[in-house]
Design an enzyme around this catalytic site. Structure first.
Site, PDB file in Angstrom:
ATOM      1  N   GLU A 108       0.789  -1.236   0.000  1.00 58.48           N
ATOM      2  CA  GLU A 108       0.000   0.000   0.000  1.00 58.48           C
ATOM      3  C   GLU A 108       0.819   1.283   0.000  1.00 58.48           C
ATOM      4  OE1 GLU A 108      -3.639  -2.447   0.761  1.00 58.48           O
ATOM      5  OE2 GLU A 108      -1.509  -2.731   0.896  1.00 58.48           O
ATOM      6  N   TYR A 131       3.477   2.082   1.941  1.00 57.07           N
ATOM      7  CA  TYR A 131       4.120   2.458   3.196  1.00 57.07           C
ATOM      8  C   TYR A 131       5.626   2.169   3.123  1.00 57.07           C
ATOM      9  CZ  TYR A 131      -0.596   2.998   5.118  1.00 57.07           C
ATOM     10  OH  TYR A 131      -1.885   3.417   5.352  1.00 57.07           O
ATOM     11  N   ARG A 186       2.479  -8.866   4.378  1.00 61.59           N
ATOM     12  CA  ARG A 186       1.546  -8.283   3.401  1.00 61.59           C
ATOM     13  C   ARG A 186       2.354  -7.764   2.223  1.00 61.59           C
ATOM     14  NH1 ARG A 186      -3.981  -6.965   3.296  1.00 61.59           N
ATOM     15  NH2 ARG A 186      -4.478  -5.173   1.978  1.00 61.59           N
ATOM     16  N   HIS A 240      -1.819   3.858  -1.802  1.00 59.89           N
ATOM     17  CA  HIS A 240      -2.843   4.854  -1.472  1.00 59.89           C
ATOM     18  C   HIS A 240      -2.863   5.999  -2.477  1.00 59.89           C
ATOM     19  CE1 HIS A 240      -4.210   2.973   2.094  1.00 59.89           C
ATOM     20  NE2 HIS A 240      -3.110   3.145   2.796  1.00 59.89           N
ATOM     21  N   GLN A 268     -18.025   5.329   3.867  1.00 58.56           N
ATOM     22  CA  GLN A 268     -18.455   6.587   4.470  1.00 58.56           C
ATOM     23  C   GLN A 268     -18.174   6.686   5.967  1.00 58.56           C
ATOM     24  OE1 GLN A 268     -22.460   7.824   3.354  1.00 58.56           O
ATOM     25  NE2 GLN A 268     -22.240   6.819   1.385  1.00 58.56           N
TER      26      GLN A 268
END
Length: 672
Positions: free
Chosen positions: A166, A168, A216, A254, A341
């Protein structure tokens, strides 16, 4: 009969056997970030353990201050921090579960000035430029991972997940995009991947052989300058050799401009990635992203695409996901609709996460559904999201509930939302509530526009008004013309829509209508169509490099108009709004702010844009100019002296907000 035999099969890891193939994936909730919230975190995770999750992974915990996602975020780097984590592990173990702590170092994604990275390159999602690590600094970060893992074992965790995807810190070392070093930790791929391999090796040394290590792995970076497939496989094999027990699939950075977890992403869209990875690795591999039903998970496992499936947000939606599946009650699962949301949007706004369809998520110690001390006779008027939540929660507590709905079906605004391409998951919420009405014994009266007099005559102890909203009609000359449609006409298919369309209002409903009108419906191969639209190609480097997105359209010319200045769609969800805007741009929708509406004419809509007056020659004009609360019944009840509680859109119609409506209604019913 065994329900979901693959999903519920044990997984032998050698030193421990997991009871099923379900991983509750890491989901940062905000509860990890303050010591005072750890009892709440423990209660939240314990409910999921009791609900049958085979293995749980916490939200990201930094191995040191530099690794914080934000100031004072969750961290485990000192022995004094161990007791708060023991609250979590003891609660999960008491509930019969197992839990791993995710070690996440934010790298250049850190939202603070202490950020570090392999190279001093600022990310597009943080205002802080990171400090490039020295060789000694790299060694210090590796030691921090190992120490954090050792402390996690001391705290009672069953394992750790090392966050290597992701975008990081670990991912930043691996990718040439972010690693510009020319020393032992950068340059060619072998040196760039030395950092994660060394972390896994030293973590294994620190925790011993009988401790779960999940790595991961970023299997699809979805950014230029990311790893190609050969590099992904090499790294997966190397971390397995270094001591990883399981490899979890990470999809996308991201900062990638490709949606990977939003509702518009098809279910199981990335299981093909895990399938390719599984064929090359000697350890069990975990599939992830948009797996939200037992059927989808079972299919992935049955086809041999993974050894385990990870679901994070589905456990926000329903803590008992696995138990219900195992007991043949899958129709009672409150399905995650991937709206983001109340979960990711909250996380990126620094708020505690929850769930639109389950407001108890992360509030288990505060929003408690207890049996009623004295059953009441309760009327709920309106079967939209607020009314459904109020009726089923009240009935679950033992109240005698009658639900009145003027329409012939439940759902309210969700009946329109589920028709939007990419929002079909809203149908699952209606399926869930239909079943909940049955299970809790609510008397449902459809097609009945109940009056205040009728309610008064039946002697209800409490009346809950959830009558929703009606579309607002703006005062524009000619707005009653035959070519003018409401969004209800369009989304429910009551009127035909021409090839040239102007949409008045660029809020959430305006965007939904533009999507509905610009997007082809009923595709037979949703994953292939999604890959084509967003430019994902398994054959190229990182999945995206050199691939041109090919969005399909309907041939309509659409104008999405907004009265106020500023970017249209600015009020959409933080983690999904950009994807909706980008999707419409690629389909040629004109998004125009600063519009003054002068009048509807036979030839179209006359407007002023800036200083220019012009006629938009369109076949239809669709009004999406907000809503007004429908409170006639509430006023009638008040005039008769009948006390009533008003919830949802009937209380506040500024924005259609199902999250707020369901939360309000659930809390009201819990307090009756």
């Amino acid at each position: 009969m065994t329900h979901y035999p693959q999903l519920l099969a044990p997984l032998d890891l050698g030193f421990v056997t997991l009871p099923n193939r379900v991983l509750m994936g890491s989901m940062h909730t905000g509860l990890e970030d303050r010591a005072a919230n750890y009892p709440k975190l423990a209660a939240y995770l314990a409910e999921r353990a009791a609900g049958g999750a085979g293995l749980i992974v916490t939200g990201g915990i930094a191995p040191n201050i530099a690794g914080w996602v934000a100031p004072f975020a969750g961290k485990l780097s000192a022995r004094r921090e161990v007791p708060r984590h023991r609250l979590v592990t003891e609660a999960v173990h008491a509930a019969g579960g197992r839990v791993c702590m995710q070690i996440l170092h934010a790298g250049r994604y850190a939202y603070h000035p202490l950020a570090v990275a392999p190279s001093p390159l600022k990310s597009p999602i943080s205002p802080f430029k990171p400090r490039g690590l020295s060789a000694r600094g790299v060694e210090a970060q590796i030691r921090a991972f190992a120490r954090s893992a050792a402390l996690a074992r001391e705290a009672g965790y069953d394992g750790v997940e090392i966050m290597g995807s992701e975008g990081y810190l670990i991912n930043e070392f691996i990718a040439a995009r972010t690693n510009r070093r020319d020393d032992a930790w950068g340059g060619d791929f072998e040196r760039r991947c030395r950092f994660p391999i060394e972390i896994v090796r030293r973590v294994r040394e620190a925790v011993g052989p009988d401790f779960i290590i999940i790595y991961r792995l970023s299997a699809l970076d979805l950014v230029d300058g990311g790893s190609d497939w050969e590099e992904v496989v090499k790294l997966g094999q190397a971390v397995a050799a270094a001591g990883a027990t399981l490899v979890n699939t990470g999809i996308g950075w991201h900062e990638a401009r490709i949606p990977t977890i939003a509702t518009l992403v098809p279910r199981g869209a990335f299981s093909w990635v895990t399938a390719r990875l599984r064929a090359a690795l000697p350890v069990p591999v975990i599939a992830t992203n948009r797996i939200n039903t037992p059927e989808v998970a079972e299919g992935i496992l049955a086809r041999g695409e993974a050894d385990m499936v990870s679901m994070a947000r589905p456990f926000l939606a329903d803590a008992e996901f696995v138990r219900k599946a195992a007991e043949g009650r899958a129709d009672e699962i409150n399905t995650c609709i991937a709206c983001n949301q109340a979960c990711l949007d909250h996380t990126f706004a620094g708020k505690r996460s929850s769930c639109l369809v389950n407001p108890r998520a992360c509030h288990e110690t505060e929003l408690v559904i207890r049996p009623a001390e004295r059953p009441l006779k309760v009327a709920v008027v309106g079967a939209g999201p607020a009314g459904l939540a109020a009726a089923t929660t009240a009935a679950e507590r033992g109240h005698v509930v009658t639900l009145f709905e003027a329409a012939e079906e439940i759902g309210g605004q969700f009946q329109m939302a589920r028709r939007i391409p990419g929002k079909a998951e809203f149908s699952e919420t209606l399926r869930y509530f239909r079943r909940r009405l049955e299970v809790t014994g609510v008397e449902v009266r459809l097609g009945e526009a109940v009056t205040a007099d009728a309610l008064a005559e039946r002697g209800f102890d409490r009346v809950i008004v959830a009558t929703g909203v009606v579309p607002r009609t703006p005062p524009i000359p000619g707005i009653d013309g035959p070519q003018v449609l409401s969004y209800i006409d369009v989304l429910l298919g009551r009127r035909e829509v021409g090839r040239r369309v102007a949409i008045i209002g660029a809020g959430g409903i305006g965007f939904d209508v533009a999507t509905f009108l610009s997007h082809p419906h009923d595709g037979d191969e949703p994953v292939a169509e999604y890959n084509s639209e967003w430019g994902i190609d398994p054959a190229v480097r990182a999945g995206v490099e050199g691939v041109e997105p090919r969005p399909d359209g309907t041939g309509r010319e659409i104008w999405l108009l907004q009265r106020k200045q500023g970017k249209p769609g600015r009020g959409l969800g933080k983690t999904t709004g950009w994807a909706h805007r980008l999707g419409l741009q690629r389909r040629g929708v004109h998004m125009v702010p600063g519009v003054t509406y002068l009048g509807v004419e036979p030839a179209g809509l006359r407007v002023r844009i800036g200083d220019e007056e012009r006629l938009l020659e369109v076949d239809n004009i669709v009004v999406c100019a907000g809503q007004e609360s429908l409170r006639v019944l509430a006023a009638d009840l008040e005039s008769r002296g009948v006390p009533a509680d008003v919830v949802g859109g009937a209380l506040e119609a500024a924005e259609l907000d199902a999250k707020r409506a369901i939360d309000q209604a659930t809390r009201l019913a819990a307090a009756l």
